[in-house]
Every structure is written in structure tokens, then in C-alpha cells.
Design an enzyme around this catalytic site. Sequence first.
Site, mmCIF file in Angstrom:
data_model
loop_
_atom_site.group_PDB
_atom_site.id
_atom_site.type_symbol
_atom_site.label_atom_id
_atom_site.label_comp_id
_atom_site.label_asym_id
_atom_site.label_seq_id
_atom_site.Cartn_x
_atom_site.Cartn_y
_atom_site.Cartn_z
ATOM 1 N N HIS A 278 4.039 -4.800 -9.111
ATOM 2 C CA HIS A 278 5.202 -5.018 -9.988
ATOM 3 C C HIS A 278 6.078 -3.774 -9.993
ATOM 4 O O HIS A 278 5.592 -2.645 -10.009
ATOM 5 C CB HIS A 278 4.818 -5.486 -11.385
ATOM 6 N N GLU A 324 6.414 -7.421 -15.129
ATOM 7 C CA GLU A 324 5.013 -7.772 -15.351
ATOM 8 C C GLU A 324 4.609 -7.370 -16.758
ATOM 9 O O GLU A 324 3.889 -8.083 -17.447
ATOM 10 C CB GLU A 324 4.120 -7.045 -14.320
HETATM 11 ZN ZN LIG Z 1 0.878 -1.968 -17.191
HETATM 12 ZN ZN LIG Z 2 0.596 -2.899 -14.132
#
Ligand SMILES: [Zn+2]
Ligand SMILES: [Zn+2]
Lengths: 468, 468
Positions: A278, A324
Site C-alpha cells: 500500500h 489501506e
Molecule cells: Zn499500517
Molecule cells: Zn501497512
Amino acid sequence: MRLLFAVLTCFTAAIHLAADGPFSQKTLDHAAKLRELGLKDTRAYSLVESLTVEVGPRMAGTPADKLAVAWAEKKFREMGFDHVAAEPVPVTHWVRGPEHAWITAPYPQVLHITALGHSIGTPPEGLEAEVFMVPDLATLKKSKAEDVRGKIVFINHRTEKSRDGNTYGKTVPGRAAGAAEAAKLGAVGVVIRSIGTDSHRFAHTGVMRYEEDVKRIPAGAISNPDADMVQAQLERGKPVRIKMKLDCKLLGTVMSANVVGEIKGSALPDEAVIISAHLDSWDLGTGALDDGAGVAITMAAAKLIAEAGVRPKRTVRVILFANEESGLEGSRHYVTTHQDKLQNMIIGVESDFGADVIWRFDTRIDEAYLPVADAIHKALEPLGIARGSNRAFGGPDMTPFRMMGVPVVSLLQDGTDYFDFHHTADDTFDKIDPKKMAQNVAAYAVFAFLAAESPDGFGRIPVTAGSP
Amino acid sequence: MRLLFAVLTCFTAAIHLAADGPFSQKTLDHAAKLRELGLKDTRAYSLVESLTVEVGPRMAGTPADKLAVAWAEKKFREMGFDHVAAEPVPVTHWVRGPEHAWITAPYPQVLHITALGHSIGTPPEGLEAEVFMVPDLATLKKSKAEDVRGKIVFINHRTEKSRDGNTYGKTVPGRAAGAAEAAKLGAVGVVIRSIGTDSHRFAHTGVMRYEEDVKRIPAGAISNPDADMVQAQLERGKPVRIKMKLDCKLLGTVMSANVVGEIKGSALPDEAVIISAHLDSWDLGTGALDDGAGVAITMAAAKLIAEAGVRPKRTVRVILFANEESGLEGSRHYVTTHQDKLQNMIIGVESDFGADVIWRFDTRIDEAYLPVADAIHKALEPLGIARGSNRAFGGPDMTPFRMMGVPVVSLLQDGTDYFDFHHTADDTFDKIDPKKMAQNVAAYAVFAFLAAESPDGFGRIPVTAGSP
Ligand SMILES: [Zn+2]
Ligand SMILES: [Zn+2]
Ligand SMILES: [Zn+2]
Ligand SMILES: [Zn+2]
């Protein structure tokens, strides 16, 4: 003579097995070459240095988040990826302002606090109340409203160290649901012992969730030494009062992007192996371990495959997901907007557990294809990687994929020290060991190459929900 | 048979030496008893817990400094010390306000900064300028005014780890004199790489000094990872700009106190062995290692002597000095106001280097008395303490005593990790190991008891200045 015979027999058997297995010797030899090249990789280390120095913290929705998207697109293009795209994703934009806390009685002390992600702020003059301490969320749920009403609940639940991070799962519910459960009993605020395994004065942030129809109260985390301080004062038997000032708020939805970079497959370019990370981070540190490392490892592994001279049959797709941290918004959006292509995503993995060495290879695939996974494991084994179970998690952003039946693997990193730094100001570039990072690049390159060369993919796994 | 003979010879020789040495066997036996009791000590650990929890940070001149004085008096009385006094000392009162810094160009980033003690603040809107980096103070002194003028000087001098702390001495001149030297060349501010051996985002404070007739400019320290960040941006070849906002100021002189607690000698009560520490601390942490540990070790060691059943000939005097941190104000004042009694102070030591194990015993005494020191060392040796030189430092607050001819010793602690925490918010109680602290108590009790039992003291050392 008998020994020589035995050695020759083994050797012949090994070749025979290879010839009979899912991969040709030529393919396995190339995987071995990728492994050796990966161990010499310095590109991942340079990439995470670049991301942390030139972009730094990049919380979803912030200007730096946009810089990170631009950074990733530019790097993919500079490295000559065949297809590069920033696919727009709406993300929740929450911002942190100044944050302070104190014990005001019986012995005044400064506390190092940080707001939990998505928390509301306190009134500008602050919020002061007596502390009600509980050892964990379960005890809070069983507490009496008369004990909690009007107080700041202190969830004093310590996170122990573990290699696989299972201990994080024990304490994180207190972070996520503490405010809602406390509010149901009339609390005015929540402070948790940081979900962190260090003993330094860094508060660990992380997302929390309010419940519909439950009053929203401010929620913060204090560092382990500060939690020790609150506990020590409570142990003296007098009422302890905390004052907290958190100036944070939710600003609504803004645009970010999942950034995709592909190394096109030679025979089946529409079928893809997904290696991901992410791109967003929390705002306190520079997001080196979480998840600059994953970004760098997956980009470097795909680039290594591209430049090593043999294109795999299928496409290797690097996806750097948006937001995320506060809700898997990028990966959920990706699965929703690519639902018709999920059948072509033969397997996926996310690197999101720091930059320490990979020690285990877990899978979650159709059992009929386990011999293929085992053959991939044989190529990973020289890196010190053990074969794990067929119950892989895959990484947080693989959750929406997994739920839709896409097979996943985990290349489990040693997480013993990960939660020392996780979600703190101390998650910075100096915490990364370039040698360990190179081992990750080697493992990702070997896995992605062989998975993309697999005869027939890995089947499908049971769908666990109608939509991600 | 030959082995038995050899063993017996050794045994006899040892007894013979003891009988001939400066201490009677009975005295040495009691020292051994103190050593064993000291290793079981838990009082020091409780004392430093109490000081850090109930008082916390106690910077000279602050309300908490007064609380610390009251705490020390109360503890001495509760422990039954024969004489307890808080002797007034005027101290410099400097205060820290909010402090922030940023890289504003080329890649904006937050920096973790702390003002150096006695620094002036910046204008309320902050101070922004281009950075001029130097590797150390010596290079700054040789720099050209045309390169420095109008800039913020960044002294990027890294402190290496060392057991005896000698490396601190190499970088600390940049902290003390950096602002004055930079101002002479026209700089508008100074930022130093923290004098610290950790790689965490804690800035290390510590006192600095302006020069008469040199413009006063604000001075701060940034953490090691932040210094890495400034360096990494500079290495990209573009001008780097820093903005700093420091809201700190000098408030003048207020009253504090040296707190004294005595265990009176049985035969020569006017003669004293001084074991000391400093009661003040910086404001960022809770002053556990610096110098709550020293306070607790010396108090506990004296109390142990008092309760172990044998009063030494001379008095054991614990002195907890005011304001060591910004100018040894308490110890200078003590020496000035007790000049007529210095002859009766037979030897002194300060514990001010954390709470790790003591590994070496240095002395600075009249050479004629070295056999006495060596005999004391024999009683310390079972604690793992080596005999060092006769060029002891004695601890910072022993400096005014040493200059006036009072002999000193050093019970050198292992300082390898001390500068990881020194002068940061992270100097907290959790950093102390109770077992190691007990070894310190044992060593201090043995030293103080035997020094107080010495036949004729330790002579005088050369006076190095007319006044402290
Ligand atoms: Zn994190
Ligand atoms: Zn992470
Ligand atoms: Zn000190
Ligand atoms: Zn100090």
C-alpha cells in the site's frame, strides 16, 4: 563406490522429478538466477529511501498522498514498466492537529498521546475526567455503567512480541472498538496503551471505528512508558485524572489512486500474478516500514524479472493500493471495479509487514494445485524460507480478493520488531536493513516469476462474501 | 599434596596482607556483608520509581524542582538519616515552550526538534532560512562568513557509542558553542544533530552557552533520523530550507536547594565521605537515568550502611545537588559556602551516568594513599569492578570539589546505552534494570563504608583554581 552410486541416484532422481514437476529445468534455473540477483538488489533500498525522503508521510487524502501517487507513476515509467496507470479511488480524508495530554492529578505529568485514526477531536479547551482502567476490551464490555459514566476509559492492554504478529490481533480490537464500547457505558473519552511492543515514548496510532447510534467520543493512544505512568499512579490508590486535547477531524471524501505497473506476460498477458503493497502511510513517521518497504520490494522484484532476460508467460502486476490504513479503500475499490477480470488474477500477495527477512511461505489455493506451490517453495527454500500452511492471510489488501475467490500466498516476514515502530513517528528509513530487504526482493521475484510460469494457475478458493 | 600446600600458602598470605593492610579483617568482613546486602537491594529501585512517578521532570527553578527538594527531604527523614537539610541555592530558571521545525524545501518534512537549554526563542512566526551544513564545530570555525551569513547552520556531527562516554566529549562542544561560533559568521540560527547514540526520533537537549558581545541566535537539536533526513535532502544538491519555531526563554534567578542527608560517623563525625548525585533533571523525560538513578543509588547505599549494624568512623554524607544540568550551580554553591569545611571532606564521588553496572574504579587521590584505594578496590572486585587509573573525573558535580583539592573517585558505569536516552523524553523509569541498580548500591555502600573507615583519609590533590 556405494556412496558414489547413492549420490548419482539422488542426482538422477532430482532431475527426473524436475522434469516431471510443474516447471522445466530451464524455468527453475532462471528462478535460481533471479534468487541470486535478488540477493544483490539495491534498487528496493534506493526506492524506499526516495519515497521517504522525497515524499515522506502520505496519509490518504493529503497533498502528500497525491505526491506519492505521482512518485509511483514516475518511478514505474522510469523503470520501463510496460503498462503504468493511476486508477482513481475515493478515499476518506481525516486530519490530525496538535495533540496533548496530561495527568492532572494526583501527580501532574505530561503524557505522549496520539489520536486514533478517524477519532473526533476534543473541545478546544480539552477534556478532563477521572480515569477508569480496564485490562482489556473484554473487561470493558463487562463493566458497569455506574463505574464508567463520565470517565475517560484507559484500556491498559499490553501487546507482546511475536514473530508472526498474532499478538497484534489480541490487542487491536481495543483500539478499533474501545471508543464505541466505552461510550455505550457513558464514558467521555478513551485512552489506550499503544498497540506497540517497544518501550519508548512513541504513541502508536491506527484506525478506530465508531458505531451507528452510539455517541462518538475522542480516542487516543499513549506510549508504553506513559501507560506505565498512568498505571503506577492508579496503583497508589488515589483517583487519577487525565486531560486530553486532540484537534483532529474527518474532512470527508477526496480522490486518491491505486497505482499499477505491469511487466507483460509473453504468452498469456491477460492473466496476472499480483504482487502488491500500500502506497499510503500514517502521518507520524515517514512510512518506511509501513509500507514503503512493501512498495519498494514489489517494484524492485517486478523490475528484476523484467531485466533478467526471460519474460514469464503471464503478466506480473504490481499494485500499490490507496488508503489501506483506514479501511482498505484502495483494494476494495480495485476488486469492485475489476470484478469481471478477477478470473484472470491467478494469485496475489501483499508485502505489508516491514522489511525483515521472509521465513515462511503460506498459500491459500485450490488443494489440487498444492504440488505447484510446493515446487515454488523448493525455489524459495535456499533463502531460508519454510513451507507453511494452506491457510495464508495474504496481507490486508488481499482480503477483498480472497473474499472473491482469488488464491493468495503470504511471504511471511519476521515481525518480532515490527510493532516497535508500527504507526509511530519512529517508522523511518534508518530502521531498514538493506541485506534483509534484498532477501525479500529475491523471494518476491522467485515467487512472481514461477507463479506466472505455472502450468494452469492455482484454481479458485471459496468465495466468502457476495462483495468485497 | 603440593597443590594443598600452595592453597594454604595463598590463604595465609591473604590473611597476613589483610592484617597488615589499612583495614581490619572485621571491617573487611563488614564490607563483604554490605556487598551482599547491596546486591539484594530493592530500595534504590523503589526510590527512583517514586521520584519519577510522584515528581517526574524537575528542571531547575520550576515548581517541580521545589517538589523534588521536598521529596528528597521527606525521604531522607523517613529513612531515618541523622541530619537532613535543604540548603538554599540560587539557580537559573529557563523554560521551554512549544517547539516545532520543518524542512520547507525542496521536500517538505516535519523535523523533531528540541531547544538547547538557555537558548533564546525564535520570533513567534518562526525563523526560516537556507541550511549550511558542517560536519563538526571545528569545520564551522574555519568556514567563511560569506557562506554562513543569513543561514541556519546544521552541525551534522554523529556521536558514536562508547563504554566510558568519551565520545560524548567529542560532539558536545558543538552543542555548547555552536550558536556563538555560527553567530560570529552571521548565521541566524543553529540546528545540531542530537548528541545521542540512538536512532529514534527523540531530540536530545542539553545546555548551550552564548558569548558576551556575540549576537544570540536560537539553537536546537534534531533527532538522528531527522538529521539523516536533512543530510539526505542536501545530498540531492538543491538548497534545503528549514523553518523553526522555538518558544523558550530565560526567566532569571530563583531559589532551589541542595538536599543533604547524613549518616553520622561514630568516631570522627565532622569528617565526611561524600556520595552524591543531582536532583534536577531536564524537562523532557522523567529524569530516571539522569539522574534519578544516582539519587536513588546514593540514598539507598547510605541507608544500607546505617541499617547494617556498624557505624563507620566518619560521616557518610549524601548530597543531592541543585541544577547540575545548566551549570553545576548547586555544587559550585556548596563548595563556595562550605569552603572552611573542605578539609574535612576526605573524598567524594557522584553517580551521574545512568543505572548500568559499574565496571571500573578510578581514583584521584594523593599517591601516598593509593594502597588504601587498592584495598577498597579488593572489596569491590567481586562485583566485577576493575581497578582503573588515578586520574578519576569524579562526576560533573565533583568538579568544583576537585578544583579545590578534594580527592575524588569514579565508580564508572557502563555507558554504552546511556546516550541513547540522555536528555530526551525517553529517559523514563522503564529503562532501569533493578539488578544492575542493586550492583551500584553494593558498590557505593562498600566504597563509602571503607572510605569512611580509612586510617587517615586520602590526602589532598592539587588545587587547579582559586575558586570553583
Ligand atoms: Zn499500517
Ligand atoms: Zn501497512
Ligand atoms: Zn546528569
Ligand atoms: Zn544531564
